[in-house]
Design a protein around this motif. Structure first.
Motif, PDB file in Angstrom:
ATOM      1  N   PRO A 168       0.812  -1.223   0.000  1.00  0.00           N
ATOM      2  CA  PRO A 168       0.000   0.000   0.000  1.00  0.00           C
ATOM      3  C   PRO A 168       0.848   1.278   0.000  1.00  0.00           C
ATOM      4  O   PRO A 168       0.460   2.287  -0.587  1.00  0.00           O
ATOM      5  CB  PRO A 168      -0.803  -0.115   1.295  1.00  0.00           C
ATOM      6  CG  PRO A 168      -0.898  -1.567   1.555  1.00  0.00           C
ATOM      7  CD  PRO A 168       0.386  -2.150   1.063  1.00  0.00           C
ATOM      8  N   VAL A 169       2.013   1.220   0.660  1.00  0.00           N
ATOM      9  CA  VAL A 169       2.889   2.397   0.703  1.00  0.00           C
ATOM     10  C   VAL A 169       3.333   2.755  -0.713  1.00  0.00           C
ATOM     11  O   VAL A 169       3.366   3.925  -1.105  1.00  0.00           O
ATOM     12  CB  VAL A 169       4.111   2.106   1.601  1.00  0.00           C
ATOM     13  CG1 VAL A 169       5.013   3.320   1.682  1.00  0.00           C
ATOM     14  CG2 VAL A 169       3.668   1.674   2.985  1.00  0.00           C
ATOM     15  N   VAL A 170       3.640   1.724  -1.492  1.00  0.00           N
ATOM     16  CA  VAL A 170       4.075   1.948  -2.875  1.00  0.00           C
ATOM     17  C   VAL A 170       2.895   2.416  -3.731  1.00  0.00           C
ATOM     18  O   VAL A 170       3.002   3.369  -4.507  1.00  0.00           O
ATOM     19  CB  VAL A 170       4.689   0.652  -3.455  1.00  0.00           C
ATOM     20  CG1 VAL A 170       5.172   0.875  -4.878  1.00  0.00           C
ATOM     21  CG2 VAL A 170       5.821   0.163  -2.564  1.00  0.00           C
ATOM     22  N   PHE A 171       1.750   1.749  -3.573  1.00  0.00           N
ATOM     23  CA  PHE A 171       0.564   2.113  -4.348  1.00  0.00           C
ATOM     24  C   PHE A 171       0.129   3.548  -4.068  1.00  0.00           C
ATOM     25  O   PHE A 171      -0.250   4.286  -4.971  1.00  0.00           O
ATOM     26  CB  PHE A 171      -0.600   1.151  -4.051  1.00  0.00           C
ATOM     27  CG  PHE A 171      -0.324  -0.271  -4.457  1.00  0.00           C
ATOM     28  CD1 PHE A 171       0.529  -0.556  -5.519  1.00  0.00           C
ATOM     29  CD2 PHE A 171      -0.918  -1.328  -3.791  1.00  0.00           C
ATOM     30  CE1 PHE A 171       0.788  -1.862  -5.905  1.00  0.00           C
ATOM     31  CE2 PHE A 171      -0.658  -2.640  -4.158  1.00  0.00           C
ATOM     32  CZ  PHE A 171       0.190  -2.904  -5.211  1.00  0.00           C
ATOM     33  N   GLU A 172       0.200   3.948  -2.789  1.00  0.00           N
ATOM     34  CA  GLU A 172      -0.160   5.323  -2.417  1.00  0.00           C
ATOM     35  C   GLU A 172       0.745   6.324  -3.124  1.00  0.00           C
ATOM     36  O   GLU A 172       0.300   7.336  -3.650  1.00  0.00           O
ATOM     37  CB  GLU A 172       0.009   5.527  -0.912  1.00  0.00           C
ATOM     38  CG  GLU A 172      -1.204   5.194  -0.096  1.00  0.00           C
ATOM     39  CD  GLU A 172      -0.889   5.220   1.393  1.00  0.00           C
ATOM     40  OE1 GLU A 172       0.101   5.888   1.793  1.00  0.00           O
ATOM     41  OE2 GLU A 172      -1.619   4.549   2.139  1.00  0.00           O
ATOM     42  N   ARG A 187      -6.790   1.199  -7.623  1.00  0.00           N
ATOM     43  CA  ARG A 187      -7.400  -0.130  -7.658  1.00  0.00           C
ATOM     44  C   ARG A 187      -6.611  -1.172  -6.864  1.00  0.00           C
ATOM     45  O   ARG A 187      -7.170  -1.800  -5.963  1.00  0.00           O
ATOM     46  CB  ARG A 187      -7.616  -0.591  -9.102  1.00  0.00           C
ATOM     47  CG  ARG A 187      -9.071  -0.772  -9.438  1.00  0.00           C
ATOM     48  CD  ARG A 187      -9.244  -1.177 -10.888  1.00  0.00           C
ATOM     49  NE  ARG A 187      -9.012  -2.615 -11.058  1.00  0.00           N
ATOM     50  CZ  ARG A 187      -9.960  -3.528 -10.849  1.00  0.00           C
ATOM     51  NH1 ARG A 187     -11.169  -3.151 -10.474  1.00  0.00           N
ATOM     52  NH2 ARG A 187      -9.716  -4.792 -11.022  1.00  0.00           N
ATOM     53  N   PRO A 188      -5.309  -1.329  -7.196  1.00  0.00           N
ATOM     54  CA  PRO A 188      -4.556  -2.307  -6.388  1.00  0.00           C
ATOM     55  C   PRO A 188      -4.570  -1.957  -4.902  1.00  0.00           C
ATOM     56  O   PRO A 188      -4.621  -2.834  -4.056  1.00  0.00           O
ATOM     57  CB  PRO A 188      -3.138  -2.236  -6.957  1.00  0.00           C
ATOM     58  CG  PRO A 188      -3.111  -1.144  -7.942  1.00  0.00           C
ATOM     59  CD  PRO A 188      -4.505  -0.756  -8.270  1.00  0.00           C
ATOM     60  N   LEU A 189      -4.556  -0.654  -4.602  1.00  0.00           N
ATOM     61  CA  LEU A 189      -4.569  -0.219  -3.201  1.00  0.00           C
ATOM     62  C   LEU A 189      -5.816  -0.741  -2.499  1.00  0.00           C
ATOM     63  O   LEU A 189      -5.758  -1.284  -1.397  1.00  0.00           O
ATOM     64  CB  LEU A 189      -4.526   1.311  -3.149  1.00  0.00           C
ATOM     65  CG  LEU A 189      -4.378   1.938  -1.755  1.00  0.00           C
ATOM     66  CD1 LEU A 189      -3.056   1.542  -1.127  1.00  0.00           C
ATOM     67  CD2 LEU A 189      -4.470   3.458  -1.841  1.00  0.00           C
ATOM     68  N   VAL A 198       6.821   6.169   4.494  1.00  0.00           N
ATOM     69  CA  VAL A 198       6.960   5.130   5.516  1.00  0.00           C
ATOM     70  C   VAL A 198       6.455   5.615   6.875  1.00  0.00           C
ATOM     71  O   VAL A 198       5.829   4.874   7.625  1.00  0.00           O
ATOM     72  CB  VAL A 198       8.440   4.684   5.639  1.00  0.00           C
ATOM     73  CG1 VAL A 198       8.626   3.712   6.783  1.00  0.00           C
ATOM     74  CG2 VAL A 198       8.900   4.055   4.337  1.00  0.00           C
ATOM     75  N   PHE A 199       6.725   6.888   7.171  1.00  0.00           N
ATOM     76  CA  PHE A 199       6.354   7.393   8.487  1.00  0.00           C
ATOM     77  C   PHE A 199       5.029   8.128   8.490  1.00  0.00           C
ATOM     78  O   PHE A 199       4.635   8.697   9.496  1.00  0.00           O
ATOM     79  CB  PHE A 199       7.459   8.294   9.047  1.00  0.00           C
ATOM     80  CG  PHE A 199       8.683   7.521   9.440  1.00  0.00           C
ATOM     81  CD1 PHE A 199       8.613   6.583  10.446  1.00  0.00           C
ATOM     82  CD2 PHE A 199       9.883   7.723   8.800  1.00  0.00           C
ATOM     83  CE1 PHE A 199       9.718   5.850  10.820  1.00  0.00           C
ATOM     84  CE2 PHE A 199      11.010   6.999   9.158  1.00  0.00           C
ATOM     85  CZ  PHE A 199      10.924   6.067  10.165  1.00  0.00           C
ATOM     86  N   GLU A 200       4.340   8.172   7.306  1.00  0.00           N
ATOM     87  CA  GLU A 200       3.020   8.813   7.304  1.00  0.00           C
ATOM     88  C   GLU A 200       2.033   7.832   7.882  1.00  0.00           C
ATOM     89  O   GLU A 200       1.731   6.809   7.282  1.00  0.00           O
ATOM     90  CB  GLU A 200       2.603   9.158   5.870  1.00  0.00           C
ATOM     91  CG  GLU A 200       3.348  10.348   5.320  1.00  0.00           C
ATOM     92  CD  GLU A 200       3.245  10.384   3.807  1.00  0.00           C
ATOM     93  OE1 GLU A 200       2.240   9.870   3.287  1.00  0.00           O
ATOM     94  OE2 GLU A 200       4.160  10.917   3.165  1.00  0.00           O
TER      95      GLU A 200
END
Lengths: 252, 391
Positions: free
Chosen positions: B145-149, B155-157, B367-369
Motif C-alpha cells: 500500500p505504501v508503494v501504491f499510495e 485499484r490495487p490499493l 513510511v512514516f506517514e
C-alpha cells in the motif's frame, strides 16, 4: 529384503585394497587422503593398531534422506542410500544432520555436489557386489542380505565371546543401519559416536512437522476469533458512547 | 555534469561505500571461485556465518513485523499504528536479505526454486524454504500500500486493503511456523549439539525469543530512525512495547531454566568450558540484565534506558542463535570454525544494504506517514465494519 555389508574389524589387515577398489569403481583419483573427502568415499583408519574402514552406514531410516528438502537423497529398497545430483541445491543440511558425519562436499568446485558411498548401487543393479567387498582379500568386509549378515555376526559373537565386544554396531543405532560392525575394542575407541539414539532420527523432526496442520487450523480460528472479538468490543464501546451522547471509543 | 546533485560525503556513507565495495569483491570471489575459496567451511563444519548469522539471526530480527501486525490488526490496539509501517519495512528488508544470503550459501543457488516442485514434507528445510517464499510474498503485499499510495494506484490499493486481515493472519501463522522451524532444524542433531542448546523444546524457544527480540528491534529501530531522520520518538508506545518485552523475556527465561533443570543440564555449569562462558553470556546479556533493568520504572520509561535494554536483548539473541548454529556444534565436530574475511564482508554488506534500502524507502515513500485507521474509525462508525488498511 535388503542388502548390507558386515565389517569385522578383527579380520581387517589394513591393506587398503577396498579404498583403491572404491576409487576405481567411482572414477576417483588415487591419492593419499587420510580421511573421508569428496575424492575418498571409503577410508581405512587405524586406531591404536586396530584397522576400521569408514564409509556411509546406509541407515534403514536415513537422516540425510529425511532432511533433504528436495528429495535428492533416497533409500532404495535394495539397501543403498543414493544421491540424485540433478535435484540437489547444495543446502548441505544432510552434512549437518548425518549422525555419523559421512557426506562430503566438493568445496573446490564452483558447482559442487555432495559425495558419499552409494554401496555401489550401479554395480548391484548389474548383479555384482560392491567393489570394496569384492576386493577384500581376507573377507573382513562381506556383502549379503542384512538378516543373514546379522545372523552371521551373532554367530561370531557367540563362537568367540572373548574375542569381541558383545555388540553389533549398526544393529540398533539410529534404528539400524545397512552397514554392521564387529570389534574387539569398544566402538568409541574406533571413532564411532557412542551417544547416538537407538530410534530413527527422522522421528525427532517429524514429531514437530506433523503438528503443522494443527498449528495452522487452530491458529487461524484463534486469530480470527481474537480479531472478531476485539473489533466487536470497539464497536460496542462506540455505540454505548453514542447513546450517552459523549462519543468516545477505546482502542480495545 | 551537475555536481550539486551528487550525494554529500558523510562518515557513514563512506563506511557503507567501503563495506559494499569489499562485499562486491567477496561476491565475485564466491561465485567465480566457489565456496571453498570464499569461506572457512569444511566437511566437518558445513554451515557457518551465512546460515548462523544472516539466516537465523536475520529471520529472528524481522520478527517485529508479524508481532506488531498482530497487535494492531488482530488485537485492534490501534494506537500502535504509527510504528507499523517502518516495522513491516524492516521485516520485509530482513527477509529479502535472508533470501539473498541463501543465494550466497547454497552450493547451487540457481536451483533455489527446486523445493517448489521437488517436495519432501518430512524435511524441516523444506518447511523453511516454503515459509521464506510465502512470508516474503506476504510482507511484500503488506508493504505494497505504501508503494501504491506513492504512485496513486487506487485499484490495487483497494484490493490489498480489503485483504488486510487475511494477509495479517497468514503472516502470523507463517512466522510462527518459520521462527519455530529454525529451531526444529537442529532437533535432528541430538548427538551433536551441546546440551545447553539442544532441547525437544528448541522450536518453542526460537518462537518465543523471536517475539521478544522482535519487540526489541522495534524499540531499537525507532530510536535510530528518530536520530537519522530527525523524527519525534513515540515514547509512550515504546514504553508499552518494553513492558510486553519484559513479559515475553521472563516467560522465555523461565521456560529455558525449567527445561535445563529437568534435563539435568545445569550440572554443566560447574564445568568451566567455552560453552559455559557463552551460555552464561547469552543468558545474562539477553535475559537477566535486561529484565533487571526494566524492573525499574525510571529505566523502563526513559529513552536511553529502554534503548539500552533493547540493545542487550538483541545482543543476547544474536549470541543464542550463533551458539545454536555454530559454537554449540564445535565440540562434536572436532574442528574449529572461524569465518573467513569474505564471509564477514558479505554479511556486513547485507546489513549495510538493509540500512541503505531503509533510508531510501523513507526518502521516497511515506513510511512514516501514519494513516491512522483507528482515528478514522472513531469519526465514522461504519468504517469499523470494513477491514482496516494494512499500513
Amino acid at each position: 529384503m535388503s542388502k548390507a555389508i558386515l565389517v569385522d574389524t578383527t579380520r581387517c589387515i589394513g591393506c587398503g585394497a577396498c579404498v583403491s577398489a572404491c576409487k576405481e569403481a567411482n572414477g576417483l583419483p588415487q591419492n593419499e587422503d587420510t580421511t573421508l573427502t569428496a575424492e575418498t568415499l571409503n577410508i581405512v583408519e587405524s586406531h591404536s593398531g586396530v584397522f576400521v574402514r569408514k564409509f556411509c552406514m546406509h541407515c534403514q531410516d536415513p537422516t540425510c534422506v529425511s532432511v533433504c528438502p528436495v528429495g535428492a537423497l533416497r533409500k532404495t529398497a535394495a539397501g543403498p542410500v543414493i544421491y540424485e545430483e540433478s535435484r540437489c541445491m547444495g543446502c548441505r543440511y544432510c552434512m549437518i544432520a548425518c549422525p555419523f558425519g559421512i557426506p562430503r562436499y566438493e568445496w573446490k568446485l564452483v558447482l559442487p555436489k555432495v559425495k558419499k558411498c552409494t554401496m555401489c548401487a550401479p554395480r548391484q543393479a548389474k548383479g555384482l557386489q560392491p567393489a570394496c567387498t569384492e576386493a577384500c582379500p581376507v573377507q573382513a568386509s562381506i556383502f549379503g542380505e542384512r538378516n543373514e549378515l546379522l545372523r552371521e555376526a551373532e554367530n561370531r559373537l557367540r563362537q568367540n565371546p572373548a574375542g569381541y565386544v558383545q555388540h553389533i554396531y549398526g544393529k540398533d543405532e539410529v534404528g539400524g543401519t545397512s552397514v554392521l560392525y564387529l570389534s574387539a575394542v569398544p566402538f568409541e575407541a574406533l571413532g564411532f559416536p557412542a551417544n547416538v539414539p537407538h530410534d530413527p532420527l527422522p522421528m525427532y523432526t517429524y514429531r514437530v512437522l506433523s503438528e503443522i496442520p494443527n498449528v495452522v487450523a487452530v491458529g487461524t480460528v484463534l486469530l480470527g476469533g481474537i480479531w472478531w472479538i476485539t473489533k466487536r468490543r470497539a464497536e460496542v464501546a462506540y455505540a454505548e458512547g453514542e447513546e450517552k451522547g459523549t462519543p468516545k471509543a477505546s482502542d480495545g | 555534469m551537475n555536481w550539486t546533485r551528487l550525494p554529500k560525503l558523510t562518515f557513514w556513507r563512506v563506511v557503507l561505500a567501503v563495506i559494499l565495495a569489499t562485499g562486491f569483491y567477496s561476491a565475485l570471489l564466491r561465485f567465480t571461485q566457489g565456496l571453498g575459496a570464499a569461506t572457512a567451511l569444511t566437511d566437518r563444519f558445513p554451515w557457518g556465518l551465512w546460515i548462523g548469522f544472516d539466516v537465523l539471526c536475520g529471520v529472528g530480527l524481522a520478527a517485529g513485523g508479524f508481532t506488531l501486525a498482530a497487535i494492531v490488526y488482530i488485537f485492534h490496539l490501534e494506537r500502535f499504528q504509527p510504528i507499523v509501517r517502518p516495522t513491516i519495512l524492516t521485516a520485509f528488508l530482513g527477509y529479502a536479505l535472508v533470501a539473498v544470503a541463501l543465494l550466497f550459501d547454497l552450493g547451487r543457488p540457481y536451483r533455489i526454486w527446486h523445493p517448489m516442485v521437488m517436495w519432501n514434507p518430512r524435511s524441516v528445510m523444506f518447511e523453511v524454504a516454503w515459509c521464506v517464499m510465502l512470508y516474503l510474498t506476504v510482507l511484500a503485499l503488506e508493504f505494497s500500500p505504501v508503494v501504491f499510495e506513492r504512485f496513486r494506484w487506487q485499484r490495487p490499493l483497494r484490493i490489498v486493503k480489503a485483504l488486510t486481515v487475511p494477509l495479517v493472519i497468514a503472516g502470523v501463522l507463517l512466522s510462527t511456523l518459520h521462527q519455530s522451524s529454525l529451531g526444529s532444524l537442529y532437533l535432528i542433531v541430538p548427538s551433536k549439539l551441546h546440551p545447553y542448546w539442544y532441547s525437544p523444546l528448541l522450536p518453542v524457544f526460537c518462537f518465543v525469543s523471536a517475539i521478544g527480540v522482535g519487540l526489541a528491534m522495534v524499540i531499537f529501530e525507532s530510536n535510530l530512525s528518530a536520530r537519522a531522520f530527525g523524527r519525534e520518538i513515540e515514547m509512550p508506545l515504546l514504553v508499552d512495547l518494553g513492558k510486553g518485552m519484559v513479559v515475553v523475556l521472563a516467560f522465555y527465561g523461565l521456560m529455558r531454566f525449567q527445561d535445563l533443570a529437568s534435563h539435568g543440564t545445569l550440572r554443566y555449569l560447574r564445568e568451566p568450558s567455552t560453552e559455559t562462558v557463552l551460555f552464561a553470556l547469552e543468558t545474562l546479556l539477553g535475559v537477566v540484565i535486561p529484565l533487571a533493568f526494566l524492573a525499574f520504572r525510571r529505566v523502563r520509561e526513559s529513552r536511553e534506558g529502554l534503548f539500552a535494554a533493547a540493545v542487550l536483548v538483541i545482543t543476547g539473541f544474536l549470541l543464542n542463535r550463533l551458539n545454536v548454529s555454530i559454537t554449540g556444534l564445535e565440540a562434536s565436530s572436532g574442528t574449529h570454525y572461524f569465518p573467513k574475511w569474505t564471509e564477514v564482508s558479505v554479511t556486513l554488506s547485507l546489513v549495510g544494504l538493509g540500512f541503505l534500502f531503509f533510508a531510501l524507502a523513507v526518502r521516497y515513500f511515506g513510511v512514516f506517514e501514519s494513516h491512522s485507521a483507528g482515528a478514522e474509525a472513531r469519526r465514522q462508525p461504519e468504517r469499523a465494519n470494513t477491514p482496516v488498511p494494512v499500513v
